[in-house]
Design a protein around this motif. Structure first.
Motif, PDB file in Angstrom:
ATOM      1  N   SER A   4       0.938  -1.336  -0.727  1.00  0.00           N
ATOM      2  CA  SER A   4      -0.205   0.100   0.526  1.00  0.00           C
ATOM      3  C   SER A   4       0.680   1.253   0.200  1.00  0.00           C
ATOM      4  O   SER A   4       0.614   2.529  -0.571  1.00  0.00           O
ATOM      5  N   LEU A   5       2.068   1.007   0.180  1.00  0.00           N
ATOM      6  CA  LEU A   5       2.605   2.167   0.616  1.00  0.00           C
ATOM      7  C   LEU A   5       3.879   2.099  -0.340  1.00  0.00           C
ATOM      8  O   LEU A   5       4.522   0.874  -0.493  1.00  0.00           O
ATOM      9  N   PRO A   6       4.502   3.122  -0.722  1.00  0.00           N
ATOM     10  CA  PRO A   6       5.546   2.781  -2.427  1.00  0.00           C
ATOM     11  C   PRO A   6       7.200   2.707  -1.914  1.00  0.00           C
ATOM     12  O   PRO A   6       7.891   3.025  -1.905  1.00  0.00           O
ATOM     13  N   TYR A   7       7.066   1.930   0.096  1.00  0.00           N
ATOM     14  CA  TYR A   7       8.731   2.144   0.336  1.00  0.00           C
ATOM     15  C   TYR A   7       8.116   1.049   1.801  1.00  0.00           C
ATOM     16  O   TYR A   7       7.712   0.395   2.277  1.00  0.00           O
ATOM     17  N   THR A   8       9.050   0.431   1.952  1.00  0.00           N
ATOM     18  CA  THR A   8       9.243  -0.939   2.733  1.00  0.00           C
ATOM     19  C   THR A   8       8.642  -0.083   3.979  1.00  0.00           C
ATOM     20  O   THR A   8       9.425   0.942   4.585  1.00  0.00           O
ATOM     21  N   ASP A   9       8.443  -1.207   4.889  1.00  0.00           N
ATOM     22  CA  ASP A   9       7.323  -0.980   6.120  1.00  0.00           C
ATOM     23  C   ASP A   9       8.281  -0.867   7.205  1.00  0.00           C
ATOM     24  O   ASP A   9       9.444  -1.725   7.014  1.00  0.00           O
ATOM     25  N   ASP A  10       7.810  -1.373   8.457  1.00  0.00           N
ATOM     26  CA  ASP A  10       8.600  -1.235   9.842  1.00  0.00           C
ATOM     27  C   ASP A  10       8.937  -2.534   9.457  1.00  0.00           C
ATOM     28  O   ASP A  10      10.337  -2.737  10.863  1.00  0.00           O
ATOM     29  N   GLU A  11       8.963  -4.087   8.957  1.00  0.00           N
ATOM     30  CA  GLU A  11      10.192  -4.844   8.708  1.00  0.00           C
ATOM     31  C   GLU A  11      10.604  -4.820   7.749  1.00  0.00           C
ATOM     32  O   GLU A  11      11.284  -5.350   7.893  1.00  0.00           O
ATOM     33  N   GLY A  12      10.511  -3.912   7.154  1.00  0.00           N
ATOM     34  CA  GLY A  12      11.626  -3.165   6.092  1.00  0.00           C
ATOM     35  C   GLY A  12      11.552  -4.292   5.221  1.00  0.00           C
ATOM     36  O   GLY A  12      12.024  -4.208   4.331  1.00  0.00           O
ATOM     37  N   THR A  13      10.030  -4.235   4.911  1.00  0.00           N
ATOM     38  CA  THR A  13       9.189  -5.255   3.519  1.00  0.00           C
ATOM     39  C   THR A  13       8.603  -4.331   2.574  1.00  0.00           C
ATOM     40  O   THR A  13       8.344  -3.388   2.974  1.00  0.00           O
ATOM     41  N   ILE A  14       8.699  -4.673   1.459  1.00  0.00           N
ATOM     42  CA  ILE A  14       8.102  -4.231   0.040  1.00  0.00           C
ATOM     43  C   ILE A  14       7.793  -5.574  -0.953  1.00  0.00           C
ATOM     44  O   ILE A  14       8.548  -6.330  -1.046  1.00  0.00           O
ATOM     45  N   SER A  15       6.527  -5.972  -1.092  1.00  0.00           N
ATOM     46  CA  SER A  15       5.736  -6.203  -2.195  1.00  0.00           C
ATOM     47  C   SER A  15       5.438  -5.898  -3.033  1.00  0.00           C
ATOM     48  O   SER A  15       4.442  -4.695  -3.674  1.00  0.00           O
ATOM     49  N   PHE A  16       5.427  -7.139  -4.182  1.00  0.00           N
ATOM     50  CA  PHE A  16       5.599  -7.053  -5.560  1.00  0.00           C
ATOM     51  C   PHE A  16       4.650  -8.063  -6.533  1.00  0.00           C
ATOM     52  O   PHE A  16       4.512  -9.805  -5.953  1.00  0.00           O
ATOM     53  N   LEU A  17       3.682  -7.835  -7.158  1.00  0.00           N
ATOM     54  CA  LEU A  17       3.553  -8.883  -8.527  1.00  0.00           C
ATOM     55  C   LEU A  17       4.245  -8.437  -9.368  1.00  0.00           C
ATOM     56  O   LEU A  17       4.700  -8.004 -10.088  1.00  0.00           O
ATOM     57  N   VAL A  18       4.121 -10.207 -10.157  1.00  0.00           N
ATOM     58  CA  VAL A  18       4.860 -10.239 -11.359  1.00  0.00           C
ATOM     59  C   VAL A  18       3.532 -11.083 -11.724  1.00  0.00           C
ATOM     60  O   VAL A  18       3.454 -12.744 -11.832  1.00  0.00           O
ATOM     61  N   ARG A  19       3.791 -10.965 -13.463  1.00  0.00           N
ATOM     62  CA  ARG A  19       3.163 -12.062 -14.315  1.00  0.00           C
ATOM     63  C   ARG A  19       4.064 -11.680 -15.517  1.00  0.00           C
ATOM     64  O   ARG A  19       4.631 -11.570 -15.559  1.00  0.00           O
TER      65      ARG A  19
END
Length: 217
Positions: free
Chosen positions: A160-175
């Motif tokens: 939901s945010l364009p940067y890493t969260d408090d856990e240092g994580t950011i997620s993407f979809l790949v197809r």
């Protein structure tokens, strides 16, 4: 981020400590009664405690250093103190912050929820990029770009945010519309550094996926 923090316990012990970075020692200055033994306790973000004793000089001063191996975990720490001969309880004298260190390109990770997906379908592979420092402290607030080795693959931000969260994580979809093997890499745009980790994935035809896919390990 770093800076001096001042504190005074209810028992009158005055303490000056420093916000610091994981893996660096921290200096502490104490004002108390002259020529007395002081019992101190350091409490980490996990609640672990370490006790130590120091003796003030003729001016009631103590200067000491907390070794770096006691402050490897990022977060909030507190220092409590009391005069050793006193019957009173430990009183919080100073609280300070330990911030994550520099990005570790070798310890940061790329993880996927699956290894294969059907090409030319609405099926996505979810890729999580986790940024950490050398002590595995998560690094938040960094902008990351996920890259695929194949130009025909589509990468879309899932978080939901364009940067890493408090856990240092950011997620993407790949197809992908095209069959084939892909290698995913991640660029930390904030630091302009590419992490070492790679994730191998495959996009398969419906027939191959129905037969169990390919071994891409």
């Amino acid at each position: 981020m770093t800076g001096t923090v001042f504190g005074v316990a209810e028992n009158g012990v005055e303490m000056e400590c420093e916000n610091t970075i994981a893996g660096l020692p921290m200096e502490i200055s104490v004002n108390t009664l002259k020529n007395v033994d002081l019992s101190m306790m350091l409490t980490s973000p996990t609640g672990k405690t370490i006790s130590f004793d120091e003796t003030s000089d003729k001016n009631g001063k103590i200067r000491m250093e907390i070794p770096e191996y006691h402050t490897l975990r990022a977060g909030e720490y507190s220092l409590s103190a009391r005069v050793s001969e006193s019957a009173g309880e430990m009183q919080n004298a100073c609280s300070f912050s330990v911030f994550p260190g520099e990005l570790s390109v070798t310890k940061s990770l790329i993880e996927t929820d699956r290894k294969t997906a059907e090409a030319g379908s609405f099926e996505n592979i979810v890729a999580h990029v986790k940024l950490v420092d050398n002590y595995l402290n998560p690094i938040k607030g960094h902008t990351v770009k996920l890259l695929s080795s194949r130009a025909e693959d589509e990468v879309q931000l899932l978080s939901s945010l364009p940067y890493t969260d408090d856990e240092g994580t950011i997620s993407f979809l790949v197809r992908s519309e095209e069959e084939g093997m892909s290698s995913l890499s991640a660029l930390d745009l904030t630091e302009d550094m590419t992490i070492s980790a790679r994730a191998r994935i495959a996009f398969l035809s419906a027939d191959k996926k129905a037969l169990g896919g390919e071994n891409i390990e």
